[in-house]
Motif scaffolding. Sequence first.
Motif, short mmCIF file in Angstrom:
data_model
loop_
_atom_site.label_atom_id
_atom_site.label_comp_id
_atom_site.label_asym_id
_atom_site.label_seq_id
_atom_site.Cartn_x
_atom_site.Cartn_y
_atom_site.Cartn_z
N SER A 81 0.82 -1.20 0.00
CA SER A 81 0.00 0.00 0.00
C SER A 81 0.86 1.26 0.00
CB SER A 81 -0.92 0.00 1.22
OG SER A 81 -1.78 -1.12 1.19
N TYR A 82 1.94 1.22 0.76
CA TYR A 82 2.82 2.39 0.84
C TYR A 82 3.41 2.73 -0.52
CZ TYR A 82 6.97 5.17 1.81
OH TYR A 82 7.93 6.16 1.79
N LEU A 83 3.91 1.73 -1.23
CA LEU A 83 4.51 1.98 -2.53
C LEU A 83 3.48 2.46 -3.54
CD1 LEU A 83 7.50 1.72 -3.41
CD2 LEU A 83 6.99 0.55 -1.28
N GLY A 84 2.23 2.01 -3.37
CA GLY A 84 1.18 2.47 -4.28
C GLY A 84 0.92 3.96 -4.16
N THR A 85 0.92 4.48 -2.93
CA THR A 85 0.65 5.89 -2.72
C THR A 85 1.93 6.74 -2.78
OG1 THR A 85 0.77 5.51 -0.33
CG2 THR A 85 -1.41 5.49 -1.35
N GLN A 86 3.07 6.16 -2.48
CA GLN A 86 4.32 6.92 -2.54
C GLN A 86 4.62 7.35 -3.97
OE1 GLN A 86 5.91 8.16 -0.15
NE2 GLN A 86 7.70 8.97 -1.22
N ALA A 87 4.22 6.54 -4.94
CA ALA A 87 4.40 6.92 -6.34
C ALA A 87 3.68 8.24 -6.61
CB ALA A 87 3.87 5.82 -7.26
N GLY B 260 3.15 -10.03 -0.87
CA GLY B 260 3.06 -8.62 -0.49
C GLY B 260 4.36 -7.89 -0.75
N HIS B 261 5.47 -8.48 -0.33
CA HIS B 261 6.76 -7.83 -0.54
C HIS B 261 7.15 -7.84 -2.02
CE1 HIS B 261 7.78 -6.91 3.59
NE2 HIS B 261 7.32 -8.10 3.94
N ILE B 262 6.80 -8.90 -2.73
CA ILE B 262 7.07 -8.93 -4.18
C ILE B 262 6.27 -7.84 -4.88
CG2 ILE B 262 6.75 -10.26 -6.30
CD1 ILE B 262 7.40 -12.77 -4.70
N THR B 263 5.01 -7.67 -4.52
CA THR B 263 4.17 -6.64 -5.12
C THR B 263 4.72 -5.25 -4.81
OG1 THR B 263 2.20 -8.02 -4.96
CG2 THR B 263 1.83 -5.68 -5.23
N ALA B 264 5.19 -5.06 -3.58
CA ALA B 264 5.79 -3.77 -3.23
C ALA B 264 7.00 -3.48 -4.11
CB ALA B 264 6.20 -3.78 -1.75
N LEU B 265 7.82 -4.50 -4.34
CA LEU B 265 8.99 -4.31 -5.21
C LEU B 265 8.57 -4.06 -6.65
CD1 LEU B 265 11.39 -7.04 -3.78
CD2 LEU B 265 11.61 -4.56 -3.56
N GLN B 266 7.52 -4.74 -7.11
CA GLN B 266 7.01 -4.48 -8.45
C GLN B 266 6.61 -3.01 -8.60
OE1 GLN B 266 3.89 -7.55 -8.59
NE2 GLN B 266 4.82 -8.30 -10.46
N ARG B 267 5.90 -2.51 -7.62
CA ARG B 267 5.45 -1.12 -7.67
C ARG B 267 6.63 -0.16 -7.59
NH1 ARG B 267 -0.26 -1.02 -4.21
NH2 ARG B 267 -1.37 -2.46 -5.60
N PHE B 268 7.64 -0.53 -6.81
CA PHE B 268 8.83 0.29 -6.70
C PHE B 268 9.55 0.40 -8.05
CE2 PHE B 268 13.49 0.27 -6.08
CZ PHE B 268 13.64 1.54 -5.56
N TYR B 269 9.75 -0.73 -8.69
CA TYR B 269 10.45 -0.72 -9.99
C TYR B 269 9.61 -0.02 -11.05
CZ TYR B 269 14.05 -3.80 -8.17
OH TYR B 269 15.09 -4.33 -7.44
N HIS B 270 8.30 -0.16 -10.99
CA HIS B 270 7.43 0.56 -11.93
C HIS B 270 7.59 2.07 -11.75
CE1 HIS B 270 3.79 1.68 -14.16
NE2 HIS B 270 3.51 2.47 -13.14
N ALA B 271 7.58 2.51 -10.50
CA ALA B 271 7.71 3.94 -10.22
C ALA B 271 9.09 4.45 -10.62
CB ALA B 271 7.46 4.21 -8.73
N MET B 272 10.12 3.68 -10.32
CA MET B 272 11.48 4.11 -10.68
C MET B 272 11.63 4.20 -12.20
SD MET B 272 13.33 4.81 -8.03
CE MET B 272 15.04 4.64 -8.57
N GLY B 273 11.02 3.25 -12.91
CA GLY B 273 11.08 3.28 -14.36
C GLY B 273 10.36 4.50 -14.93
N ALA B 274 9.23 4.84 -14.33
CA ALA B 274 8.46 6.00 -14.78
C ALA B 274 9.19 7.31 -14.50
CB ALA B 274 7.08 6.02 -14.12
N LEU B 275 9.97 7.33 -13.43
CA LEU B 275 10.73 8.52 -13.08
C LEU B 275 11.94 8.71 -13.98
CD1 LEU B 275 10.52 8.37 -9.19
CD2 LEU B 275 9.41 10.04 -10.68
N GLY B 276 12.33 7.59 -14.62
CA GLY B 276 13.42 7.65 -15.58
C GLY B 276 14.78 7.79 -14.93
#
Length: 202
Positions: free
Chosen positions: A127-133, A186-202
């Motif tokens: 949840s944190y990674l979802g909103t931190q993005a 849960g932790h895998i999903t958090a990492l997925q969201r982290f990498y998605h956000a990092m990729g979007a930030l370029g």
Amino acid sequence: MTLDQYRSLADRTLEPFVEGADRAGMTPNGVSVLAFAVAGFAAGAFYVAGANPGWYLVGALLVLLNGALDLLDGALARRQNVASTAGDLLDHVLDRYADILIIAGLAAGIGEYAVGFLAVTGVLMTSYLGTQAQAVGLDRVYGGMLGRADRLVLVGVVAVLTALYPAAILGLTLVGWLLVLFAVVGHITALQRFYHAMGALG
């Protein structure tokens, strides 16, 4: 796999209930608080179910009601044209506390506190990674292997199955294995969201 992508469909399905809640004079914040209270009762039912598995059925119904109310508050806010950042904040804070209560109730009911700790941290990080993005300027992220809607449906289904078959399988009940799933995925999903956000930030 995430049911969150079907939020618009769920909103349309709930439209009659949104209209009823509006006519009854309910407010979005009131619905959010009610959803949290329902989660608390679900946690209590799951705790008691450790000794009396029939209570898993009660907990399952309450968890699914919590999920429906969680959708209802946002839809009601849009209908009443009172959507606000304050209401969004309240909704998310209460959702996180509801998640903690539900998982704590499941873990305490079967005495698996270590697995429960890993499960709740996985859920909170998802949840944190979802909103931190969103906090860093991106859209809110709902993707990944499990979203909140997926978790609530799984809790409901597994609770019903455990009521019917409460015996342990390889040392854990079905509820115990569900907590393991939440911990790992849960932790895998958090990492997925982290990498998605990092990729979007370029």
